[in-house]
Design a protein around this motif. Sequence first.
Motif, short mmCIF file in Angstrom:
data_model
loop_
_atom_site.label_atom_id
_atom_site.label_comp_id
_atom_site.label_asym_id
_atom_site.label_seq_id
_atom_site.Cartn_x
_atom_site.Cartn_y
_atom_site.Cartn_z
N GLN A 141 0.83 -1.21 0.00
CA GLN A 141 0.00 0.00 0.00
C GLN A 141 0.87 1.26 0.00
OE1 GLN A 141 -2.87 0.25 3.23
NE2 GLN A 141 -4.25 1.38 1.91
N GLN A 142 1.90 1.26 0.81
CA GLN A 142 2.80 2.41 0.87
C GLN A 142 3.57 2.54 -0.44
OE1 GLN A 142 2.88 4.80 3.18
NE2 GLN A 142 4.26 5.84 1.75
N HIS A 143 3.95 1.42 -1.03
CA HIS A 143 4.66 1.43 -2.31
C HIS A 143 3.80 2.07 -3.41
CE1 HIS A 143 6.95 0.20 -5.80
NE2 HIS A 143 6.00 -0.62 -6.20
N ILE A 144 2.53 1.73 -3.44
CA ILE A 144 1.62 2.34 -4.43
C ILE A 144 1.57 3.84 -4.22
CG2 ILE A 144 -0.73 2.44 -5.32
CD1 ILE A 144 -1.09 -0.46 -4.29
N ARG A 145 1.35 4.27 -2.99
CA ARG A 145 1.21 5.70 -2.69
C ARG A 145 2.46 6.47 -3.12
NH1 ARG A 145 -1.72 5.98 3.21
NH2 ARG A 145 -1.53 8.20 2.80
#
Length: 284
Positions: free
Chosen positions: A8-12
């Motif tokens: 999720q953090q990677h996408i953001r």
Amino acid sequence: MATIQELQQHIRTSINQAFPEPEAGSIAQLVLEHVLQKDRLQLRLDKSAEVQPAQQEAVEQMILRLQQQEPVQYVLGTAHFYGLNLLVDDRVLIPRPETEELVDLVLKEHQGQKGLNVLDICTGSGCIPLALQANMPSAKVYGLEVSEGALEVARANAAKYDLPVEWLQADIFAPVPGIAAGSLDIIISNPPYVLEEEKELMRENVLQYEPHLALFVPNADPLKFYRRITDVALELLKKDGRLYFEINERYSQQVRKLLQEAGFAQVRVVEDLFGKARMVTASR
């Protein structure tokens, strides 16, 4: 393998230039819900669970498209609309929340009525007639659209939910096929209403990806669709039938005047949840 929280953090982080926060966070949530088939609560509870390599690869492919500012609804191939999860692609406009308000207005004003005949004009993905049909199962609902590509999407959405909307491919500036004069209880339309000169005010990803046919009208003739649909409504609506428009807020009073001069009664401008004049309704 990455955990759900890490992914999720990677996408953001990866899409932040194209979609600044908080939008990047919302998009990351949608992507993970779609790929992992988990709702918001499940993702939160399973945040330490590892993501399968195939799922991570699917997310990476979506990130590449999102980095080009492609709307997330096109990337996922779906858009939520009034309780339906509709198929969408670049042949159709992405359904907007204000159009859900238009549907809600129609349903509230016709609650409990059976056997209504309803026509949606400029139907696009079919979001309006499908939402109405799903909530008015006894109604006979038509969706009219000039674009064959858009109608293919609308038909796929109808098949997905087994909704018996009848689709009509026609240009609204030509005679409407297959509907008898004075036979309709409701006409509803969200026609093109964005002026060409307003392009500079719009987000780049809307201009780049969404169909201009469904968005824009000439600066010199902003009410061209409203005039034509008003004429169609005079022909096809029953006595006391209702007409519902979504509008450009700049032209609420002009649309009101157009309907009054055409002989419609009970002409009313309706504000959306943000207090903007976005709908007009009138009685034949």
